[in-house]
Design an enzyme around this catalytic site. Structure first.
Site, PDB file in Angstrom:
ATOM      1  CG  HIS A  23       4.343  31.704 -44.031  1.00 17.44           C
ATOM      2  ND1 HIS A  23       3.118  31.317 -43.566  1.00 17.44           N
ATOM      3  CD2 HIS A  23       4.704  30.786 -44.962  1.00 17.44           C
ATOM      4  CE1 HIS A  23       2.736  30.215 -44.178  1.00 17.44           C
ATOM      5  NE2 HIS A  23       3.690  29.862 -45.023  1.00 17.44           N
ATOM      6  CE1 TYR A  65      -1.504  33.775 -36.820  1.00 17.85           C
ATOM      7  CE2 TYR A  65      -2.196  33.011 -34.657  1.00 17.85           C
ATOM      8  CZ  TYR A  65      -1.206  33.165 -35.606  1.00 17.85           C
ATOM      9  OH  TYR A  65       0.059  32.710 -35.360  1.00 17.85           O
ATOM     10  N   PRO A  97      -0.421  29.613 -26.744  1.00 23.30           N
ATOM     11  CG  PRO A  97      -1.540  27.834 -27.749  1.00 23.30           C
ATOM     12  CD  PRO A  97      -1.354  28.514 -26.439  1.00 23.30           C
ATOM     13  CE  LYS A 148       6.399  36.272 -30.686  1.00 22.41           C
ATOM     14  NZ  LYS A 148       6.700  35.529 -31.916  1.00 22.41           N
ATOM     15  CE1 TYR A 186       1.809  35.586 -35.400  1.00 21.44           C
ATOM     16  CE2 TYR A 186       3.485  35.641 -37.116  1.00 21.44           C
ATOM     17  CZ  TYR A 186       2.415  35.010 -36.505  1.00 21.44           C
ATOM     18  OH  TYR A 186       1.957  33.816 -36.992  1.00 21.44           O
TER      19      TYR A 186
HETATM   20  P1  FAD Z   1       9.998  20.924 -23.957  1.00 19.56           P
HETATM   21  O1  FAD Z   1       9.823  20.887 -25.422  1.00 19.56           O
HETATM   22  O2  FAD Z   1       8.798  20.692 -23.104  1.00 19.56           O
HETATM   23  O3  FAD Z   1      11.102  19.848 -23.609  1.00 19.56           O
HETATM   24  C1  FAD Z   1      11.346  19.400 -22.298  1.00 19.56           C
HETATM   25  C2  FAD Z   1      11.932  18.003 -22.362  1.00 19.56           C
HETATM   26  O4  FAD Z   1      12.261  17.588 -21.042  1.00 19.56           O
HETATM   27  C3  FAD Z   1      10.964  16.981 -22.904  1.00 19.56           C
HETATM   28  O5  FAD Z   1      11.574  16.225 -23.913  1.00 19.56           O
HETATM   29  C4  FAD Z   1      10.590  16.143 -21.689  1.00 19.56           C
HETATM   30  O6  FAD Z   1      10.283  14.801 -22.043  1.00 19.56           O
HETATM   31  C5  FAD Z   1      11.840  16.257 -20.853  1.00 19.56           C
HETATM   32  N1  FAD Z   1      11.635  16.048 -19.417  1.00 19.56           N
HETATM   33  C6  FAD Z   1      10.596  16.466 -18.661  1.00 19.56           C
HETATM   34  N2  FAD Z   1      10.752  16.088 -17.385  1.00 19.56           N
HETATM   35  C7  FAD Z   1      11.929  15.431 -17.328  1.00 19.56           C
HETATM   36  C8  FAD Z   1      12.632  14.796 -16.272  1.00 19.56           C
HETATM   37  N3  FAD Z   1      12.147  14.771 -15.034  1.00 19.56           N
HETATM   38  N4  FAD Z   1      13.824  14.204 -16.550  1.00 19.56           N
HETATM   39  C9  FAD Z   1      14.321  14.230 -17.826  1.00 19.56           C
HETATM   40  N5  FAD Z   1      13.685  14.799 -18.870  1.00 19.56           N
HETATM   41  C10 FAD Z   1      12.500  15.403 -18.617  1.00 19.56           C
HETATM   42  N6  FAD Z   1       4.479  26.650 -28.938  1.00 19.56           N
HETATM   43  C11 FAD Z   1       4.219  27.354 -29.992  1.00 19.56           C
HETATM   44  O7  FAD Z   1       4.921  28.355 -30.207  1.00 19.56           O
HETATM   45  N7  FAD Z   1       3.197  26.982 -30.857  1.00 19.56           N
HETATM   46  C12 FAD Z   1       2.449  25.852 -30.644  1.00 19.56           C
HETATM   47  O8  FAD Z   1       1.572  25.509 -31.420  1.00 19.56           O
HETATM   48  C13 FAD Z   1       2.719  25.069 -29.526  1.00 19.56           C
HETATM   49  N8  FAD Z   1       2.012  23.942 -29.277  1.00 19.56           N
HETATM   50  C14 FAD Z   1       2.326  23.206 -28.159  1.00 19.56           C
HETATM   51  C15 FAD Z   1       1.640  22.027 -27.864  1.00 19.56           C
HETATM   52  C16 FAD Z   1       1.940  21.272 -26.726  1.00 19.56           C
HETATM   53  C17 FAD Z   1       1.182  19.992 -26.426  1.00 19.56           C
HETATM   54  C18 FAD Z   1       2.956  21.724 -25.846  1.00 19.56           C
HETATM   55  C19 FAD Z   1       3.292  20.932 -24.584  1.00 19.56           C
HETATM   56  C20 FAD Z   1       3.645  22.883 -26.149  1.00 19.56           C
HETATM   57  C21 FAD Z   1       3.352  23.626 -27.292  1.00 19.56           C
HETATM   58  N9  FAD Z   1       4.053  24.796 -27.613  1.00 19.56           N
HETATM   59  C22 FAD Z   1       3.760  25.521 -28.690  1.00 19.56           C
HETATM   60  C23 FAD Z   1       5.135  25.274 -26.818  1.00 19.56           C
HETATM   61  C24 FAD Z   1       6.462  24.813 -27.372  1.00 19.56           C
HETATM   62  O9  FAD Z   1       6.337  23.523 -27.900  1.00 19.56           O
HETATM   63  C25 FAD Z   1       7.426  24.876 -26.231  1.00 19.56           C
HETATM   64  O10 FAD Z   1       7.561  26.240 -25.862  1.00 19.56           O
HETATM   65  C26 FAD Z   1       8.787  24.273 -26.523  1.00 19.56           C
HETATM   66  O11 FAD Z   1       8.658  22.888 -26.732  1.00 19.56           O
HETATM   67  C27 FAD Z   1       9.736  24.569 -25.373  1.00 19.56           C
HETATM   68  O12 FAD Z   1      10.882  23.793 -25.505  1.00 19.56           O
HETATM   69  P2  FAD Z   1      11.652  23.264 -24.234  1.00 19.56           P
HETATM   70  O13 FAD Z   1      12.785  22.487 -24.783  1.00 19.56           O
HETATM   71  O14 FAD Z   1      11.914  24.387 -23.312  1.00 19.56           O
HETATM   72  O15 FAD Z   1      10.615  22.293 -23.481  1.00 19.56           O
HETATM   73  C1  DHB Z   2       1.099  27.294 -34.927  1.00 17.87           C
HETATM   74  C2  DHB Z   2       0.814  27.442 -33.613  1.00 17.87           C
HETATM   75  C3  DHB Z   2       0.585  28.710 -33.125  1.00 17.87           C
HETATM   76  O1  DHB Z   2       0.342  28.905 -31.845  1.00 17.87           O
HETATM   77  C4  DHB Z   2       0.628  29.817 -33.943  1.00 17.87           C
HETATM   78  O2  DHB Z   2       0.382  31.034 -33.422  1.00 17.87           O
HETATM   79  C5  DHB Z   2       0.943  29.646 -35.241  1.00 17.87           C
HETATM   80  C6  DHB Z   2       1.182  28.375 -35.738  1.00 17.87           C
HETATM   81  C7  DHB Z   2       1.320  25.932 -35.456  1.00 17.87           C
HETATM   82  O3  DHB Z   2       1.310  24.965 -34.683  1.00 17.87           O
HETATM   83  O4  DHB Z   2       1.469  25.788 -36.663  1.00 17.87           O
END
Ligand code: FAD
Ligand code: DHB
Length: 397
Positions: free
Chosen positions: A80, A208, A300, A304, A391
């Site tokens: 994109h 957006y 979100p 980021k 962005y």
């Molecule tokens: P996580 O993906 O949270 O991974 C952490 C892992 O640790 C998980 O698999 C969990 O099961 C595991 N865990 C937790 N506790 C324990 C424990 N005690 N022992 C062992 N394992 C454990 N970001 C965006 O940029 N756009 C979005 O649209 C967006 N939507 C999101 C929607 C949701 C519901 C959530 C929760 C987050 C969203 N995010 C979004 C944020 C993005 O998904 C996260 O920033 C990203 O997943 C971070 O990755 P991570 O590996 O640091 O953490």
């Molecule tokens: C998506 C989520 C976001 O927060 C964003 O800014 C753009 C895309 C997504 O889930 O596709």
């Protein structure tokens, strides 16, 4: 096995959590010959089915390619070069490529989880799924330990470093005594209701939308699969949002030109997430390093979260590689400061973009300021460039 019913293992880096942070860190270390074990409390299927982020910055794309997990992403991801900001029934395109030279890649986090898990699971025993009751011990010493229950056996993992990659609700941040960390937090007074459906998006780029009824976002996972979000009250539940209500509300919040193009279909997934900013300082405690959502959360808006997590992984993996190759702990000691400098800039951007795009209150003064800022953004190349530069993601340093 050390004792009956109790096993013991050792590794160089114990990683808690198999989200994108944990698996990517393990993968990058593995390519440098550094042994690690990932402990994940959920099953592999559960982790791969979670619908979360969908938009990768180009630096994240390059890091994933460097990690050897980019082949399917490059084939199936959508490049994109811009996105739309819609308001007052019109829209303005932010030309990311023209303003910054960089693009974004649309590729679902769950697809990325599949690619990472496939790469790590080639290495038998590198990821322990469904590892329960993880506890972190002795991270202020040179010999930290992690205890966990796996397949009914309480076990211990001895390590040299611990990476807390276990997200916002994880055990790593909460293992640190409260007085050793500072937490800076904002809770926003609304949530995002997300819906996934197998329908083409109304526009080929993301939209957006700022609207008096609340924010809306048209995103996608592929040309035939759309992801939509609506700002909603925090108290709302998914049950209060049958598909027909969602589609009707989305149509009201989009400019007419996009509302006319909107195709609807049955939802594959629907969920509500609260919006929050959180930064933990520092991100290192002895030999425990917090990575990704375990250390910081952004709302979100601007996508980021996942990209910040990847940036932390990059900084930490470089530091561990330097330690094991050259015996130097300099980059490890700098981890927190280097990561936080980027984290705060992304926290500021996500907060600002959230403020610009959402309906916060009925206060007419606030609303007029928001309209003025949107008009300024639409008419000023300097303002558009500032948005675009943040962005696509600030460069690694
Ligand atoms: P996580 O993906 O949270 O991974 C952490 C892992 O640790 C998980 O698999 C969990 O099961 C595991 N865990 C937790 N506790 C324990 C424990 N005690 N022992 C062992 N394992 C454990 N970001 C965006 O940029 N756009 C979005 O649209 C967006 N939507 C999101 C929607 C949701 C519901 C959530 C929760 C987050 C969203 N995010 C979004 C944020 C993005 O998904 C996260 O920033 C990203 O997943 C971070 O990755 P991570 O590996 O640091 O953490
Ligand atoms: C998506 C989520 C976001 O927060 C964003 O800014 C753009 C895309 C997504 O889930 O596709």
């Amino acid at each position: 096995m050390s004792r009956r019913g109790h096993s013991m293992r050792s590794t160089k880096v114990a990683i808690v959590g198999a989200g994108p942070s944990g698996l990517l860190l393990s993968q990058l270390l593995g390519r440098e010959g550094i042994d690690s074990v990932v402990l994940e409390k959920e099953s592999r299927e559960h982790v791969q089915e979670r619908i979360r982020a969908g938009l990768l910055e180009w630096t994240t794309v390059e890091l994933l390619r460097e990690a050897g997990v980019g082949a399917r992403m490059m084939r199936e991801g959508l490049v994109h070069e811009g996105f739309d900001v819609a308001f007052a029934n019109g829209h303005r395109r932010i030309d990311l490529k023209g303003l910054t030279g960089k693009s974004m890649l649309v590729y679902g986090q769950n697809e990325l989880q599949k690619d990472l898990a496939a790469a790590r699971c080639d290495d038998a025993g590198a990821v322990l799924w469904e590892a329960r009751d993880v506890t972190l011990e002795d991270f202020d010493t040179r010999a930290p330990r992690v205890s966990y229950t796996h397949e009914g056996t309480r076990s211990e993992l001895r390590c040299e470093f611990l990476a807390g990659c276990d997200g916002y609700h994880g055990v790593s941040r909460s293992s640190v005594p409260r007085e050793r960390l500072a937490q800076y937090e904002r809770v926003y007074p609304f949530g995002w209701l997300g819906l996934l459906a197998d329908v083409p998006p109304p526009h080929e780029e993301l939209v957006y939308a700022n609207h008096e009824r609340g924010f809306a976002l048209c995103s996608m996972r592929s040309r035939g699969r759309s992801r939509y979000y609506l700002q909603c009250p925090l108290e709302d539940t998914v049950e209060e949002w049958p598909d027909s209500r969602f589609w009707g509300e989305l149509r009201l919040r989009l400019p007419e030109s996009y509302a006319r193009q909107l195709l609807t279909g049955p939802s594959l997934e629907k969920s509500i997430v609260p919006l929050r900013s959180l930064v933990t300082e520092p991100m290192q405690f002895g030999r425990l390093f917090l990575v990704g959502d375990a250390a910081h959360i952004v709302p979100p808006t601007g996508a980021k979260g996942l990209n910040l997590a990847a940036a932390d992984v990059w900084v930490l993996s470089r530091a561990l590689v330097e330690f094991y190759r050259k015996g130097s702990a300099t980059l490890l000691e700098e981890y927190s400061a280097r990561a936080l400098s980027r984290v705060w800039k992304a926290t500021r951007f996500s907060w600002w973009f959230t403020l610009l795009m959402h309906r916060f209150s009925a206060d007419p003064f606030t609303q007029r300021l928001q309209s003025a800022e949107l008009e300024y953004l639409a008419s000023s190349d300097a303002a558009s460039r500032t948005l675009a530069e943040n962005y696509v993601g600030l460069s690694f340093d």
